[in-house]
Design a protein around this motif. Structure first.
Motif, PDB file in Angstrom:
ATOM      1  N   TYR A   1       1.055  -1.225   0.078  1.00 42.80           N
ATOM      2  CA  TYR A   1       0.171   0.002  -0.103  1.00 42.80           C
ATOM      3  C   TYR A   1       0.764   1.372   0.006  1.00 42.80           C
ATOM      4  O   TYR A   1       0.443   2.377  -0.700  1.00 42.80           O
ATOM      5  N   GLN A   2       2.030   1.495   0.711  1.00 42.62           N
ATOM      6  CA  GLN A   2       2.868   2.571   0.585  1.00 42.62           C
ATOM      7  C   GLN A   2       3.511   2.945  -0.655  1.00 42.62           C
ATOM      8  O   GLN A   2       3.902   3.942  -0.838  1.00 42.62           O
ATOM      9  N   GLY A   3       3.532   1.857  -1.656  1.00 47.13           N
ATOM     10  CA  GLY A   3       3.867   1.979  -2.960  1.00 47.13           C
ATOM     11  C   GLY A   3       2.897   2.343  -3.831  1.00 47.13           C
ATOM     12  O   GLY A   3       3.399   2.620  -5.203  1.00 47.13           O
ATOM     13  N   LEU A   4       1.770   2.711  -3.486  1.00 44.86           N
ATOM     14  CA  LEU A   4       0.708   3.111  -4.564  1.00 44.86           C
ATOM     15  C   LEU A   4       0.440   4.703  -4.657  1.00 44.86           C
ATOM     16  O   LEU A   4       0.287   5.267  -3.436  1.00 44.86           O
ATOM     17  N   PRO A   5       0.238   4.916  -5.728  1.00 42.46           N
ATOM     18  CA  PRO A   5      -0.067   6.592  -5.936  1.00 42.46           C
ATOM     19  C   PRO A   5      -1.207   7.000  -4.994  1.00 42.46           C
ATOM     20  O   PRO A   5      -1.272   7.954  -4.778  1.00 42.46           O
ATOM     21  N   ASP A   6      -2.302   6.023  -5.209  1.00 47.47           N
ATOM     22  CA  ASP A   6      -3.770   6.551  -4.417  1.00 47.47           C
ATOM     23  C   ASP A   6      -3.339   6.795  -2.875  1.00 47.47           C
ATOM     24  O   ASP A   6      -4.183   7.469  -2.413  1.00 47.47           O
ATOM     25  N   VAL A   7      -2.293   5.841  -2.330  1.00 43.51           N
ATOM     26  CA  VAL A   7      -2.225   6.238  -0.962  1.00 43.51           C
ATOM     27  C   VAL A   7      -1.417   7.407  -0.716  1.00 43.51           C
ATOM     28  O   VAL A   7      -1.503   8.172   0.040  1.00 43.51           O
ATOM     29  N   ALA A   8      -0.412   7.550  -1.531  1.00 43.99           N
ATOM     30  CA  ALA A   8       0.790   8.508  -1.637  1.00 43.99           C
ATOM     31  C   ALA A   8       0.006  10.041  -1.849  1.00 43.99           C
ATOM     32  O   ALA A   8       0.500  10.916  -1.006  1.00 43.99           O
ATOM     33  N   ARG A   9      -0.641   9.935  -2.718  1.00 42.03           N
ATOM     34  CA  ARG A   9      -1.369  11.496  -3.044  1.00 42.03           C
ATOM     35  C   ARG A   9      -1.809  12.211  -1.982  1.00 42.03           C
ATOM     36  O   ARG A   9      -1.708  13.471  -1.861  1.00 42.03           O
ATOM     37  N   TYR A  10      -2.429  11.834  -0.873  1.00 40.77           N
ATOM     38  CA  TYR A  10      -2.924  12.315   0.214  1.00 40.77           C
ATOM     39  C   TYR A  10      -1.830  12.662   1.408  1.00 40.77           C
ATOM     40  O   TYR A  10      -2.136  13.086   2.370  1.00 40.77           O
ATOM     41  N   LEU A  11      -0.500  12.105   1.141  1.00 45.31           N
ATOM     42  CA  LEU A  11       0.452  12.226   1.813  1.00 45.31           C
ATOM     43  C   LEU A  11       1.634  13.233   1.476  1.00 45.31           C
ATOM     44  O   LEU A  11       2.498  13.594   2.264  1.00 45.31           O
ATOM     45  N   TYR A  12       1.246  13.846   0.515  1.00 38.99           N
ATOM     46  CA  TYR A  12       2.089  14.896  -0.183  1.00 38.99           C
ATOM     47  C   TYR A  12       3.433  14.121  -0.206  1.00 38.99           C
ATOM     48  O   TYR A  12       4.611  14.953  -0.013  1.00 38.99           O
ATOM     49  N   ARG A  13       3.560  13.264  -0.913  1.00 39.86           N
ATOM     50  CA  ARG A  13       4.902  12.507  -1.101  1.00 39.86           C
ATOM     51  C   ARG A  13       4.675  11.487  -2.249  1.00 39.86           C
ATOM     52  O   ARG A  13       3.566  11.072  -2.555  1.00 39.86           O
TER      53      ARG A  13
ATOM     54  N   THR B   1       9.377   3.704  -2.929  1.00 41.71           N
ATOM     55  CA  THR B   1       9.722   2.462  -3.242  1.00 41.71           C
ATOM     56  C   THR B   1      10.023   1.155  -2.273  1.00 41.71           C
ATOM     57  O   THR B   1       9.850   1.284  -1.283  1.00 41.71           O
ATOM     58  N   ARG B   2      10.305  -0.209  -2.765  1.00 43.23           N
ATOM     59  CA  ARG B   2      10.377  -0.717  -2.011  1.00 43.23           C
ATOM     60  C   ARG B   2      11.613  -0.727  -1.015  1.00 43.23           C
ATOM     61  O   ARG B   2      11.418  -1.099   0.214  1.00 43.23           O
TER      62      ARG B   2
ATOM     63  N   VAL C   1      -2.813  -4.654   6.548  1.00 49.20           N
ATOM     64  CA  VAL C   1      -3.687  -4.073   5.818  1.00 49.20           C
ATOM     65  C   VAL C   1      -3.521  -2.493   5.815  1.00 49.20           C
ATOM     66  O   VAL C   1      -4.024  -1.930   4.975  1.00 49.20           O
ATOM     67  N   GLY C   2      -2.827  -2.099   6.969  1.00 48.73           N
ATOM     68  CA  GLY C   2      -2.724  -0.640   7.139  1.00 48.73           C
ATOM     69  C   GLY C   2      -2.011  -0.380   8.455  1.00 48.73           C
ATOM     70  O   GLY C   2      -1.354  -1.248   8.983  1.00 48.73           O
ATOM     71  N   GLU C   3      -1.877   0.951   8.751  1.00 48.57           N
ATOM     72  CA  GLU C   3      -1.265   1.548   9.860  1.00 48.57           C
ATOM     73  C   GLU C   3      -1.990   2.651  10.424  1.00 48.57           C
ATOM     74  O   GLU C   3      -2.664   3.283   9.765  1.00 48.57           O
ATOM     75  N   VAL C   4      -1.754   2.868  11.761  1.00 46.81           N
ATOM     76  CA  VAL C   4      -1.896   4.070  12.432  1.00 46.81           C
ATOM     77  C   VAL C   4      -0.677   4.617  13.021  1.00 46.81           C
ATOM     78  O   VAL C   4      -0.089   3.703  13.606  1.00 46.81           O
TER      79      VAL C   4
END
Length: 187
Positions: A29-41, A45-46, A82-85
């Protein structure tokens, strides 16, 4: 070293520390553009995920501004992350704690983010002594807006075009709740 009492079980989730074996799930999930777009980065990469995982498994003293704790979110009965907090100590003296969450889009829409954030927020107040818990999120991230509202957080600010993601200016909401408000909402 201050740490959260983990693992924690919720109705449908297991919240635990990250381990070196979580690299594939983290990168998923951290490698996905859909996740990164809301994190301003950009997407990670692996190799960047491996470095992030190494920092997370090393722990933090939870004493200085910027110290962070990350909790892996796993469906009950599954080893899969499946995710993180994440909790970040934004102000040690004033006990200001920022909370954030990321979820693999394949697991969105099931209430996992709210359930995991609620349990982690409770630990921030009860175990880490947070006075004020806040979340900063892109105004276009309607899923996270709903999570904040389900947690009973109030919208305190709307920052207009305050961050730049490549060529896109992003606006941000700030949601927050105080320890006494959190406790009153739970009793």
């Amino acid at each position: 070293m201050t740490t959260l009492s983990l693992p924690v079980s919720t109705e449908r989730l297991l919240l635990r520390r990250f381990t070196p074996d979580d690299l594939d799930d983290l990168y998923a999930y951290q490698g996905l553009p859909d996740v990164a777009r809301y994190l301003y980065r950009p997407p990670l990469t692996r190799e960047q995920c491996a470095q992030l995982l190494a920092r997370r498994t090393a722990g933090t003293a939870w004493a200085e501004d910027g110290d962070a704790l990350a909790v892996a979110v796993c469906p009950a009965g599954e080893a899969k992350v499946v995710g993180e907090v994440t909790l970040k100590l934004a102000g040690a003296r004033t006990r200001q704690v920022e909370i954030g969450w990321s979820l693999n889009p394949a697991y969105e829409g099931r209430g996992y983010a709210t359930e995991a954030a609620r349990a982690t927020a409770g630990s921030a107040f009860a175990e880490l002594g947070a006075h004020r818990l806040f979340a900063r999120l892109d105004v276009l991230n309607t899923g996270s807006v709903r999570v904040c509202e389900r947690l009973g957080m109030r919208r305190e600010a709307h920052l207009v075009e305050n961050d730049l993601d490549g060529e896109r200016w992003g606006s941000e909401y700030v949601y927050a709740t105080l320890a006494r408000e959190w406790k009153a909402g739970r009793t």
